[in-house]
Design a protein around this motif. Structure first.
Motif, PDB file in Angstrom:
ATOM      1  N   SER A 190      30.498  47.035  40.656  1.00 23.16           N
ATOM      2  CA  SER A 190      31.704  46.495  41.277  1.00 23.16           C
ATOM      3  C   SER A 190      31.286  45.753  42.539  1.00 23.16           C
ATOM      4  CB  SER A 190      32.654  47.644  41.634  1.00 23.16           C
ATOM      5  OG  SER A 190      33.698  47.180  42.454  1.00 23.16           O
ATOM      6  N   VAL A 191      31.759  44.514  42.669  1.00 24.89           N
ATOM      7  CA  VAL A 191      31.454  43.685  43.837  1.00 24.89           C
ATOM      8  C   VAL A 191      32.782  43.320  44.488  1.00 24.89           C
ATOM      9  CG1 VAL A 191      30.370  41.558  44.669  1.00 24.89           C
ATOM     10  CG2 VAL A 191      29.422  42.741  42.673  1.00 24.89           C
ATOM     11  N   ALA A 236      31.229  34.335  43.152  1.00 23.79           N
ATOM     12  CA  ALA A 236      29.951  33.623  43.293  1.00 23.79           C
ATOM     13  C   ALA A 236      28.786  34.604  43.332  1.00 23.79           C
ATOM     14  CB  ALA A 236      29.955  32.760  44.554  1.00 23.79           C
ATOM     15  N   ALA A 237      28.968  35.706  44.044  1.00 25.94           N
ATOM     16  CA  ALA A 237      27.906  36.710  44.144  1.00 25.94           C
ATOM     17  C   ALA A 237      27.619  37.337  42.789  1.00 25.94           C
ATOM     18  CB  ALA A 237      28.297  37.779  45.163  1.00 25.94           C
ATOM     19  N   THR A 238      28.660  37.649  42.029  1.00 22.23           N
ATOM     20  CA  THR A 238      28.478  38.271  40.721  1.00 22.23           C
ATOM     21  C   THR A 238      27.815  37.305  39.745  1.00 22.23           C
ATOM     22  OG1 THR A 238      30.401  39.664  41.130  1.00 22.23           O
ATOM     23  CG2 THR A 238      29.640  39.509  38.858  1.00 22.23           C
ATOM     24  N   GLN A 248      34.221  40.629  34.860  1.00 24.28           N
ATOM     25  CA  GLN A 248      35.547  40.013  34.962  1.00 24.28           C
ATOM     26  C   GLN A 248      36.065  40.145  36.389  1.00 24.28           C
ATOM     27  OE1 GLN A 248      37.977  42.159  32.210  1.00 24.28           O
ATOM     28  NE2 GLN A 248      38.159  43.932  33.507  1.00 24.28           N
ATOM     29  N   THR A 249      37.007  39.289  36.737  1.00 19.88           N
ATOM     30  CA  THR A 249      37.600  39.277  38.072  1.00 19.88           C
ATOM     31  C   THR A 249      38.825  40.176  38.121  1.00 19.88           C
ATOM     32  OG1 THR A 249      36.869  36.994  38.342  1.00 19.88           O
ATOM     33  CG2 THR A 249      38.563  37.770  39.859  1.00 19.88           C
ATOM     34  N   ILE A 250      38.977  40.875  39.255  1.00 24.56           N
ATOM     35  CA  ILE A 250      40.168  41.684  39.513  1.00 24.56           C
ATOM     36  C   ILE A 250      40.756  41.180  40.821  1.00 24.56           C
ATOM     37  CG2 ILE A 250      41.017  43.991  40.050  1.00 24.56           C
ATOM     38  CD1 ILE A 250      38.782  45.062  38.304  1.00 24.56           C
ATOM     39  N   LEU A 276      39.424  40.503  46.641  1.00 30.44           N
ATOM     40  CA  LEU A 276      38.919  39.935  45.407  1.00 30.44           C
ATOM     41  C   LEU A 276      37.735  40.789  44.990  1.00 30.44           C
ATOM     42  CD1 LEU A 276      38.992  37.648  43.316  1.00 30.44           C
ATOM     43  CD2 LEU A 276      37.451  36.375  44.796  1.00 30.44           C
ATOM     44  N   ALA A 277      37.699  41.175  43.736  1.00 25.87           N
ATOM     45  CA  ALA A 277      36.606  42.009  43.243  1.00 25.87           C
ATOM     46  C   ALA A 277      36.238  41.589  41.840  1.00 25.87           C
ATOM     47  CB  ALA A 277      37.018  43.480  43.255  1.00 25.87           C
ATOM     48  N   THR A 278      35.031  41.940  41.474  1.00 27.44           N
ATOM     49  CA  THR A 278      34.584  41.753  40.104  1.00 27.44           C
ATOM     50  C   THR A 278      34.072  43.091  39.604  1.00 27.44           C
ATOM     51  OG1 THR A 278      32.348  41.105  40.780  1.00 27.44           O
ATOM     52  CG2 THR A 278      33.943  39.333  40.431  1.00 27.44           C
TER      53      THR A 278
END
Length: 107
Positions: free
Chosen positions: A7-8, A15-17, A31-33, A42-44
């Motif tokens: 989780s990022v 961009a980081a993911t 996927q984006t959350i 904003l998280a992935t």
């Protein structure tokens, strides 16, 4: 075999993911959350499904990737990264060592 979850969180999580999953030797999806506009964060969420090569080298690359983004690589920043191993062990990358990251990858 279960996947390793990652989780990022942060303004530049996407961009980081993308860059994380571009690391040679890592294979997976994410996927984006949230959208960063309507929601406060904003998280992935991603899943590492395969590691090709040595886990020490991959752990070193993950640690380097995290440090660059935490410092604000090219003006882009992330807030938090959490890795969840196949057995459910959790590791925040904030103060994680290469050995700790390797242990999660090896589970």
């Amino acid at each position: 075999m279960a996947d390793i979850q990652i989780s990022v969180e942060g303004q530049d999580a996407v961009a980081a993911t993308e860059e994380l999953f571009a690391i040679s030797g890592l294979s997976g999806n994410w996927q984006t959350i949230g959208d960063g506009e309507k929601e406060p964060f904003l998280a992935t969420i991603g899943a590492i499904v395969a590691i090709v090569g040595g886990t020490v080298a991959i752990a070193e690359q993950i640690r380097k990737w995290y440090q660059e983004y935490k410092k604000g690589k090219s003006g882009k920043k992330i807030e938090k990264v959490l890795i969840i191993g196949r057995r459910g062990r959790r590791l925040l990358l904030e103060n994680a060592t290469i050995e700790q990251i390797k242990q999660i990858l090896d589970e």
